[in-house]
Design an enzyme around this catalytic site. Structure first.
Site, PDB file in Angstrom:
ATOM      1  N   ASN A  43       0.849  -1.187   0.000  1.00 32.01           N
ATOM      2  CA  ASN A  43       0.000   0.000   0.000  1.00 32.01           C
ATOM      3  C   ASN A  43       0.885   1.238   0.000  1.00 32.01           C
ATOM      4  OD1 ASN A  43       0.545  -1.022   2.667  1.00 32.01           O
ATOM      5  ND2 ASN A  43      -0.805   0.545   3.517  1.00 32.01           N
ATOM      6  N   ILE A  44       0.500   2.195  -0.823  1.00 28.83           N
ATOM      7  CA  ILE A  44       1.236   3.456  -0.925  1.00 28.83           C
ATOM      8  C   ILE A  44       0.231   4.574  -0.672  1.00 28.83           C
ATOM      9  CG2 ILE A  44       2.645   4.921  -2.418  1.00 28.83           C
ATOM     10  CD1 ILE A  44       3.402   2.325  -3.958  1.00 28.83           C
ATOM     11  N   GLU A  45       0.333   5.147   0.510  1.00 25.14           N
ATOM     12  CA  GLU A  45      -0.637   6.151   0.921  1.00 25.14           C
ATOM     13  C   GLU A  45      -0.023   7.544   0.799  1.00 25.14           C
ATOM     14  OE1 GLU A  45      -2.149   4.995   4.769  1.00 25.14           O
ATOM     15  OE2 GLU A  45      -2.459   2.929   4.120  1.00 25.14           O
ATOM     16  N   CYS A  53      -3.871   0.656  -2.823  1.00 27.15           N
ATOM     17  CA  CYS A  53      -3.710  -0.553  -2.018  1.00 27.15           C
ATOM     18  C   CYS A  53      -2.644  -1.470  -2.631  1.00 27.15           C
ATOM     19  CB  CYS A  53      -5.025  -1.323  -1.959  1.00 27.15           C
ATOM     20  SG  CYS A  53      -6.400  -0.407  -1.239  1.00 27.15           S
ATOM     21  N   GLU A  55      -2.835  -4.585  -3.446  1.00 27.19           N
ATOM     22  CA  GLU A  55      -3.331  -5.434  -4.528  1.00 27.19           C
ATOM     23  C   GLU A  55      -3.302  -4.696  -5.861  1.00 27.19           C
ATOM     24  OE1 GLU A  55      -4.639  -4.678  -1.602  1.00 27.19           O
ATOM     25  OE2 GLU A  55      -6.185  -6.118  -1.016  1.00 27.19           O
ATOM     26  N   CYS A  91     -10.101  -4.750  -0.258  1.00 24.63           N
ATOM     27  CA  CYS A  91     -11.224  -3.831  -0.056  1.00 24.63           C
ATOM     28  C   CYS A  91     -12.156  -3.889  -1.283  1.00 24.63           C
ATOM     29  CB  CYS A  91     -10.709  -2.409   0.171  1.00 24.63           C
ATOM     30  SG  CYS A  91     -10.051  -1.604  -1.308  1.00 24.63           S
ATOM     31  N   CYS A  94     -10.637  -2.636  -4.571  1.00 22.96           N
ATOM     32  CA  CYS A  94      -9.702  -3.589  -5.190  1.00 22.96           C
ATOM     33  C   CYS A  94     -10.446  -4.767  -5.823  1.00 22.96           C
ATOM     34  CB  CYS A  94      -8.693  -4.094  -4.168  1.00 22.96           C
ATOM     35  SG  CYS A  94      -7.403  -2.889  -3.783  1.00 22.96           S
TER      36      CYS A  94
HETATM   37 ZN    ZN Z   1      -7.892  -2.100  -1.695  1.00 19.84          ZN
END
Ligand code: ZN
Length: 133
Positions: A43-45, A53, A55, A91, A94
């Site tokens: 995940n890269i926020e 996310c 995935e 989620c 995704c």
């Molecule tokens: Zn996701």
């Protein structure tokens, strides 16, 4: 490559998660093609709402390199320093993203718990009524 290798790659990649100051949640994924090629993702926020996310990171990497034939994805997640991972499933965003690029029997594996419990789902299990055109 086998499932055990994919799980290990997902666990290692999880630790590369970026800017998780809000979630403090580190997710790793390993997408495996039918030919056995693996694409990892984390995940890269960011401070806005443009986070991605693990995935989708893995899918974007694979798709952008011309891959189109996917077998399964492994997803692992938990707090940064967690020694025991939580049950972490994709989620809704995704799931809808993935369904566009996979067969109905595409597998999603979650690996979690102190004994590395593995649960297997299909994309149809997780998104039985996908939006399609
Ligand atoms: Zn996701």
């Amino acid at each position: 490559m086998n499932l055990t290798s994919a799980i290990e790659i997902a666990k290692q990649t999880r630790l590369h998660a970026k800017y998780t100051t809000t979630s403090n949640y580190y997710v790793g994924a390993c997408l495996v093609t039918k030919a056995g090629k693996m694409y990892s993702g984390c995940n890269i926020e960011n401070c806005g709402i443009q986070s991605i996310c693990a995935e989708r990171t893995a899918f974007v990497k694979a798709l952008s390199e011309g891959e189109n034939d996917f077998s399964y994805i492994v997803v692992v997640g938990g707090k940064k320093d967690a020694t025991v991972l939580e049950n972490c499933l994709p989620c809704g965003y995704c799931r809808q993203f993935m369904v566009q690029y996979v067969d109905k029997d595409f597998k999603i594996y979650a690996c979690f718990g102190k004994d590395d419990t593995i649960e297997e789902y299909t994309i149809s299990d997780l998104l039985p009524h996908a939006f399609t055109l």
